[in-house]
Design a protein around this motif. Structure first.
Motif, PDB file in Angstrom:
ATOM      1  N   VAL A 145       0.850  -1.204   0.000  1.00  0.00           N
ATOM      2  CA  VAL A 145       0.000   0.000   0.000  1.00  0.00           C
ATOM      3  C   VAL A 145       0.881   1.249   0.000  1.00  0.00           C
ATOM      4  N   GLN A 146       1.908   1.239   0.829  1.00  0.00           N
ATOM      5  CA  GLN A 146       2.812   2.396   0.864  1.00  0.00           C
ATOM      6  C   GLN A 146       3.519   2.570  -0.482  1.00  0.00           C
ATOM      7  N   ARG A 147       3.942   1.453  -1.067  1.00  0.00           N
ATOM      8  CA  ARG A 147       4.633   1.501  -2.369  1.00  0.00           C
ATOM      9  C   ARG A 147       3.719   2.123  -3.422  1.00  0.00           C
ATOM     10  N   LEU A 148       2.466   1.693  -3.429  1.00  0.00           N
ATOM     11  CA  LEU A 148       1.509   2.232  -4.396  1.00  0.00           C
ATOM     12  C   LEU A 148       1.228   3.709  -4.122  1.00  0.00           C
ATOM     13  N   ALA A 149       1.051   4.067  -2.846  1.00  0.00           N
ATOM     14  CA  ALA A 149       0.756   5.469  -2.511  1.00  0.00           C
ATOM     15  C   ALA A 149       1.911   6.374  -2.947  1.00  0.00           C
ATOM     16  N   ARG A 150       3.142   5.909  -2.710  1.00  0.00           N
ATOM     17  CA  ARG A 150       4.306   6.717  -3.098  1.00  0.00           C
ATOM     18  C   ARG A 150       4.390   6.866  -4.619  1.00  0.00           C
ATOM     19  N   ALA A 151       4.153   5.771  -5.341  1.00  0.00           N
ATOM     20  CA  ALA A 151       4.228   5.829  -6.801  1.00  0.00           C
ATOM     21  C   ALA A 151       3.098   6.700  -7.360  1.00  0.00           C
ATOM     22  N   THR A 152       1.918   6.613  -6.748  1.00  0.00           N
ATOM     23  CA  THR A 152       0.780   7.433  -7.188  1.00  0.00           C
ATOM     24  C   THR A 152       1.100   8.915  -7.004  1.00  0.00           C
ATOM     25  N   GLU A 153       1.712   9.224  -5.862  1.00  0.00           N
ATOM     26  CA  GLU A 153       2.065  10.620  -5.584  1.00  0.00           C
ATOM     27  C   GLU A 153       3.083  11.124  -6.597  1.00  0.00           C
ATOM     28  N   LYS A 154       4.071  10.281  -6.876  1.00  0.00           N
ATOM     29  CA  LYS A 154       5.137  10.674  -7.807  1.00  0.00           C
ATOM     30  C   LYS A 154       4.605  10.810  -9.239  1.00  0.00           C
ATOM     31  N   ALA A 155       3.730   9.896  -9.635  1.00  0.00           N
ATOM     32  CA  ALA A 155       3.269   9.874 -11.028  1.00  0.00           C
ATOM     33  C   ALA A 155       2.206  10.921 -11.307  1.00  0.00           C
ATOM     34  N   LEU A 156       1.279  11.093 -10.386  1.00  0.00           N
ATOM     35  CA  LEU A 156       0.093  11.910 -10.680  1.00  0.00           C
ATOM     36  C   LEU A 156       0.099  13.263  -9.959  1.00  0.00           C
ATOM     37  N   ARG A 157       1.041  13.459  -9.044  1.00  0.00           N
ATOM     38  CA  ARG A 157       1.174  14.733  -8.317  1.00  0.00           C
ATOM     39  C   ARG A 157      -0.151  15.231  -7.722  1.00  0.00           C
ATOM     40  N   PRO A 158      -0.866  14.395  -6.969  1.00  0.00           N
ATOM     41  CA  PRO A 158      -2.080  14.866  -6.302  1.00  0.00           C
ATOM     42  C   PRO A 158      -1.707  15.772  -5.129  1.00  0.00           C
ATOM     43  N   ASP A 159      -2.722  16.430  -4.572  1.00  0.00           N
ATOM     44  CA  ASP A 159      -2.488  17.246  -3.367  1.00  0.00           C
ATOM     45  C   ASP A 159      -2.520  16.391  -2.108  1.00  0.00           C
ATOM     46  N   GLY A 160      -3.128  15.220  -2.196  1.00  0.00           N
ATOM     47  CA  GLY A 160      -3.176  14.305  -1.063  1.00  0.00           C
ATOM     48  C   GLY A 160      -3.484  12.908  -1.572  1.00  0.00           C
ATOM     49  N   VAL A 161      -3.275  11.915  -0.715  1.00  0.00           N
ATOM     50  CA  VAL A 161      -3.606  10.528  -1.071  1.00  0.00           C
ATOM     51  C   VAL A 161      -4.462   9.956   0.055  1.00  0.00           C
TER      52      VAL A 161
END
Ligand code: 5GP
Length: 145
Positions: free
Chosen positions: A73-89
């Motif tokens: 879950v952490q791996r996915l959250a980090r990759a999502t943040e890096k790839a999509l640049r959301p304001d939060g996850v």
């Protein structure tokens, strides 16, 4: 809890894990599978599930499986943040139908959120997303792992 059924290997995530139903995968290892939610609440909404069949929820999962799952879950959250640049996850997880669970194979939701872009309210409803769009998002997230 009254709204948590016994595990059934017929659930859709068990079928996805066994390769009997399609999914748009982001990554997998021996213990966990990360894949796109077909009714996304925001662009990039994804799920992480243990590959071992048998756990309905957080309450009955083996501790060793939970440890590896939460790292996925952490791996996915980090990759999502890096790839999509959301304001939060947002990370969500439901136990029992009364709590909002609709698929009875343990999973975590990883949902990027952006200021001014509201999340679709209900999960698991509406029109399924375009598979090509999901694939594009999955590829972008996977490239940021
Ligand atoms: P729950 O309510 O159990 O926490 O979440 C189940 C999630 O699975 C929902 O967000 C729903 O959109 C998603 N979902 C339901 N059926 C499928 C499916 O066949 N494939 C994928 N990828 N996601 C699904």
């Amino acid at each position: 809890m009254t709204s948590i059924p016994a595990y059934s290997a017929d659930n859709i995530f068990a079928k996805i894990i066994r390769g009997e139903a399609p999914s748009v995968k982001i990554f997998e290892d021996e213990a966990a599978l990360a894949f796109m939610d077909i009714f996304p609440q925001t662009e990039g909404h994804a799920l992480v599930a243990p590959k071992r069949l048998g756990a309905v929820s957080l309450l009955d999962v083996r501790e060793d499986d939970l440890q590896t799952l939460i790292l996925a879950v952490q791996r996915l959250a980090r990759a999502t943040e890096k790839a999509l640049r959301p304001d939060g996850v947002r990370v969500m997880q439901f136990n029992g139908a009364e709590a909002g669970q609709t698929v009875f194979h343990l999973h975590f939701h990883v949902i990027p959120v952006w200021a001014g872009r509201p999340m679709r309210r209900a999960h698991g409803h509406g029109e399924p997303a375009d598979p090509a769009k999901l694939k594009e998002l999955a590829d972008r997230i996977a490239a940021a792992l």
